[in-house]
Design a protein around this motif. Structure first.
Motif, PDB file in Angstrom:
ATOM      1  N   ILE A   1     -53.713 -85.283 127.361  1.00  0.00           N
ATOM      2  CA  ILE A   1     -53.543 -84.837 125.974  1.00  0.00           C
ATOM      3  C   ILE A   1     -52.088 -84.471 125.713  1.00  0.00           C
ATOM      4  O   ILE A   1     -51.503 -84.821 124.679  1.00  0.00           O
ATOM      5  CB  ILE A   1     -54.461 -83.624 125.684  1.00  0.00           C
ATOM      6  N   ILE A   2     -51.476 -83.782 126.696  1.00  0.00           N
ATOM      7  CA  ILE A   2     -50.093 -83.343 126.498  1.00  0.00           C
ATOM      8  C   ILE A   2     -49.158 -84.539 126.420  1.00  0.00           C
ATOM      9  O   ILE A   2     -48.201 -84.547 125.640  1.00  0.00           O
ATOM     10  CB  ILE A   2     -49.702 -82.373 127.629  1.00  0.00           C
ATOM     11  N   ASP A   3     -49.440 -85.590 127.219  1.00  0.00           N
ATOM     12  CA  ASP A   3     -48.618 -86.799 127.143  1.00  0.00           C
ATOM     13  C   ASP A   3     -48.655 -87.382 125.743  1.00  0.00           C
ATOM     14  O   ASP A   3     -47.627 -87.778 125.186  1.00  0.00           O
ATOM     15  CB  ASP A   3     -49.115 -87.830 128.164  1.00  0.00           C
ATOM     16  N   ILE A   4     -49.864 -87.431 125.151  1.00  0.00           N
ATOM     17  CA  ILE A   4     -49.979 -87.981 123.796  1.00  0.00           C
ATOM     18  C   ILE A   4     -49.207 -87.115 122.808  1.00  0.00           C
ATOM     19  O   ILE A   4     -48.491 -87.617 121.936  1.00  0.00           O
ATOM     20  CB  ILE A   4     -51.467 -88.090 123.397  1.00  0.00           C
ATOM     21  N   LEU A   5     -49.319 -85.784 122.952  1.00  0.00           N
ATOM     22  CA  LEU A   5     -48.590 -84.878 122.055  1.00  0.00           C
ATOM     23  C   LEU A   5     -47.093 -85.116 122.147  1.00  0.00           C
ATOM     24  O   LEU A   5     -46.374 -85.125 121.147  1.00  0.00           O
ATOM     25  CB  LEU A   5     -48.895 -83.425 122.420  1.00  0.00           C
ATOM     26  N   ARG A   6     -46.637 -85.344 123.395  1.00  0.00           N
ATOM     27  CA  ARG A   6     -45.210 -85.579 123.614  1.00  0.00           C
ATOM     28  C   ARG A   6     -44.753 -86.851 122.888  1.00  0.00           C
ATOM     29  O   ARG A   6     -43.714 -86.866 122.212  1.00  0.00           O
ATOM     30  CB  ARG A   6     -44.966 -85.703 125.117  1.00  0.00           C
ATOM     31  N   GLN A   7     -45.574 -87.915 123.034  1.00  0.00           N
ATOM     32  CA  GLN A   7     -45.231 -89.172 122.349  1.00  0.00           C
ATOM     33  C   GLN A   7     -45.182 -88.968 120.839  1.00  0.00           C
ATOM     34  O   GLN A   7     -44.256 -89.436 120.171  1.00  0.00           O
ATOM     35  CB  GLN A   7     -46.270 -90.246 122.681  1.00  0.00           C
TER      36      GLN A   7
ATOM     37  N   GLU B   1     -42.084 -87.169 119.820  1.00  0.00           N
ATOM     38  CA  GLU B   1     -40.906 -88.042 119.878  1.00  0.00           C
ATOM     39  C   GLU B   1     -40.851 -88.915 118.634  1.00  0.00           C
ATOM     40  O   GLU B   1     -39.793 -89.137 118.049  1.00  0.00           O
ATOM     41  CB  GLU B   1     -40.979 -88.921 121.125  1.00  0.00           C
ATOM     42  N   ARG B   2     -42.026 -89.410 118.223  1.00  0.00           N
ATOM     43  CA  ARG B   2     -42.053 -90.290 117.057  1.00  0.00           C
ATOM     44  C   ARG B   2     -41.683 -89.523 115.787  1.00  0.00           C
ATOM     45  O   ARG B   2     -41.111 -90.081 114.864  1.00  0.00           O
ATOM     46  CB  ARG B   2     -43.449 -90.895 116.911  1.00  0.00           C
ATOM     47  N   ALA B   3     -42.050 -88.214 115.756  1.00  0.00           N
ATOM     48  CA  ALA B   3     -41.756 -87.417 114.570  1.00  0.00           C
ATOM     49  C   ALA B   3     -40.372 -86.793 114.642  1.00  0.00           C
ATOM     50  O   ALA B   3     -40.017 -85.988 113.782  1.00  0.00           O
ATOM     51  CB  ALA B   3     -42.813 -86.333 114.407  1.00  0.00           C
ATOM     52  N   ASP B   4     -39.593 -87.145 115.681  1.00  0.00           N
ATOM     53  CA  ASP B   4     -38.225 -86.625 115.840  1.00  0.00           C
ATOM     54  C   ASP B   4     -38.173 -85.109 115.929  1.00  0.00           C
ATOM     55  O   ASP B   4     -37.248 -84.491 115.408  1.00  0.00           O
ATOM     56  CB  ASP B   4     -37.330 -87.095 114.680  1.00  0.00           C
ATOM     57  N   ILE B   5     -39.183 -84.495 116.549  1.00  0.00           N
ATOM     58  CA  ILE B   5     -39.134 -83.057 116.793  1.00  0.00           C
ATOM     59  C   ILE B   5     -38.450 -82.854 118.136  1.00  0.00           C
ATOM     60  O   ILE B   5     -38.740 -83.572 119.088  1.00  0.00           O
ATOM     61  CB  ILE B   5     -40.552 -82.451 116.829  1.00  0.00           C
ATOM     62  N   SER B   6     -37.526 -81.904 118.179  1.00  0.00           N
ATOM     63  CA  SER B   6     -36.810 -81.662 119.428  1.00  0.00           C
ATOM     64  C   SER B   6     -37.802 -81.307 120.540  1.00  0.00           C
ATOM     65  O   SER B   6     -38.719 -80.514 120.337  1.00  0.00           O
ATOM     66  CB  SER B   6     -35.817 -80.522 119.229  1.00  0.00           C
ATOM     67  N   SER B   7     -37.606 -81.912 121.715  1.00  0.00           N
ATOM     68  CA  SER B   7     -38.550 -81.676 122.814  1.00  0.00           C
ATOM     69  C   SER B   7     -38.477 -80.227 123.289  1.00  0.00           C
ATOM     70  O   SER B   7     -39.372 -79.746 123.969  1.00  0.00           O
ATOM     71  CB  SER B   7     -38.263 -82.626 123.966  1.00  0.00           C
ATOM     72  N   PHE B   8     -37.393 -79.535 122.887  1.00  0.00           N
ATOM     73  CA  PHE B   8     -37.245 -78.127 123.262  1.00  0.00           C
ATOM     74  C   PHE B   8     -38.399 -77.288 122.707  1.00  0.00           C
ATOM     75  O   PHE B   8     -38.961 -76.446 123.407  1.00  0.00           O
ATOM     76  CB  PHE B   8     -35.911 -77.615 122.717  1.00  0.00           C
ATOM     77  N   TYR B   9     -38.782 -77.578 121.443  1.00  0.00           N
ATOM     78  CA  TYR B   9     -39.842 -76.776 120.824  1.00  0.00           C
ATOM     79  C   TYR B   9     -41.184 -77.010 121.500  1.00  0.00           C
ATOM     80  O   TYR B   9     -41.901 -76.063 121.842  1.00  0.00           O
ATOM     81  CB  TYR B   9     -39.936 -77.083 119.333  1.00  0.00           C
ATOM     82  N   LEU B  10     -41.493 -78.295 121.715  1.00  0.00           N
ATOM     83  CA  LEU B  10     -42.785 -78.604 122.354  1.00  0.00           C
ATOM     84  C   LEU B  10     -42.806 -78.062 123.779  1.00  0.00           C
ATOM     85  O   LEU B  10     -43.815 -77.510 124.231  1.00  0.00           O
ATOM     86  CB  LEU B  10     -43.014 -80.117 122.363  1.00  0.00           C
ATOM     87  N   GLY B  11     -41.650 -78.179 124.477  1.00  0.00           N
ATOM     88  CA  GLY B  11     -41.581 -77.665 125.852  1.00  0.00           C
ATOM     89  C   GLY B  11     -41.853 -76.179 125.901  1.00  0.00           C
ATOM     90  O   GLY B  11     -42.615 -75.690 126.739  1.00  0.00           O
ATOM     91  N   THR B  12     -41.224 -75.444 124.959  1.00  0.00           N
ATOM     92  CA  THR B  12     -41.437 -73.989 124.916  1.00  0.00           C
ATOM     93  C   THR B  12     -42.903 -73.671 124.655  1.00  0.00           C
ATOM     94  O   THR B  12     -43.488 -72.796 125.292  1.00  0.00           O
ATOM     95  CB  THR B  12     -40.574 -73.366 123.817  1.00  0.00           C
ATOM     96  N   LEU B  13     -43.484 -74.433 123.716  1.00  0.00           N
ATOM     97  CA  LEU B  13     -44.885 -74.195 123.362  1.00  0.00           C
ATOM     98  C   LEU B  13     -45.782 -74.401 124.580  1.00  0.00           C
ATOM     99  O   LEU B  13     -46.663 -73.575 124.881  1.00  0.00           O
ATOM    100  CB  LEU B  13     -45.273 -75.175 122.257  1.00  0.00           C
ATOM    101  N   LEU B  14     -45.512 -75.486 125.316  1.00  0.00           N
ATOM    102  CA  LEU B  14     -46.347 -75.783 126.492  1.00  0.00           C
ATOM    103  C   LEU B  14     -46.167 -74.717 127.559  1.00  0.00           C
ATOM    104  O   LEU B  14     -47.130 -74.297 128.203  1.00  0.00           O
ATOM    105  CB  LEU B  14     -45.995 -77.157 127.053  1.00  0.00           C
TER     106      LEU B  14
END
Lengths: 67, 129
Positions: B51-57, B60-73
């Motif tokens: 699930i997290i892999d899909i969220l990451r993809q 990326e497609r929505a151009d959200i900085s990976s920093f935010y998603l990383g912090t959330l995870l």
């Protein structure tokens, strides 16, 4: 997967075995040996569970990228 | 579908064995409870990873900085671990220790979240002329 479930039965088996040994030693009036057996059993199971908890933490670290 | 049955049967077997052990050896029952929890979580975490892999993809497609998603995870991971341990402490009737574990987790989460809060405040300051 199979090894995982084995651990539950292993812990339960050790627990029952320790309980029986404790009872037998208690009936033959060797209470201090009984206590030592209980302590050893708990230590063995604790080591097994702690190792498992370690794998859980590693897994969480790798999935949630917690470094 | 098999997965649910698998988890349920593991939980049921674990619960029955824990009740049997609790009668003579309560510490053993607690360790058994931890083992069952760890086994179930190890089975679930594989799916969580997918699930997290899909969220990451998606991010990326929505151009959200990976920093935010990383912090959330990271926050989710900390919260899960802390909750797991706190629940075990509570089962062992050590509510005080459980509260301390939760406090530590809250502090860690706040530490991870502060950079984002600061970023929000800076964005607000830029809006004020």
């Amino acid at each position: 997967m199979g090894a995982n479930i084995d651990l539950i039965f292993k812990i339960a088996g050790i627990g029952i075995l320790v309980a029986v040994a404790h009872m037998v030693l208690k009936n033959s009036e060797k209470e201090d040996y009984g206590f030592a057996v209980t302590l050893t059993g708990i230590a063995v199971v604790l080591i097994m569970v702690i190792q498992m908890l370690g794998t859980l933490f590693d897994e969480v670290k790798s999935v949630f990228k917690l470094f | 579908m098999d997965f649910v049955f698998q988890i349920s049967s593991i939980a049921l077997i674990g619960a029955v064995l824990a009740v049997v052990l609790k009668y003579k050896k309560p510490p053993m029952a607690m360790l058994l409870g931890i083992a069952v929890g760890v086994i179930i979580f190890l089975l679930v975490i594989g799916k969580v990873g997918a699930i997290i892999d899909i969220l990451r993809q998606l991010s990326e497609r929505a151009d959200i900085s990976s920093f935010y998603l990383g912090t959330l995870l990271k926050i989710i991971g900390i919260a899960y671990i802390a909750d797991f341990i706190a629940q075990i402490c509570r089962d062992a009737e050590q509510g005080a220790i459980a509260v301390k574990v939760e406090l530590a987790a809250k502090v860690m989460v706040l530490m991870l979240a502060l950079p984002i809060v600061v970023a929000v405040l800076q964005a607000l300051l830029r809006l004020i002329p």
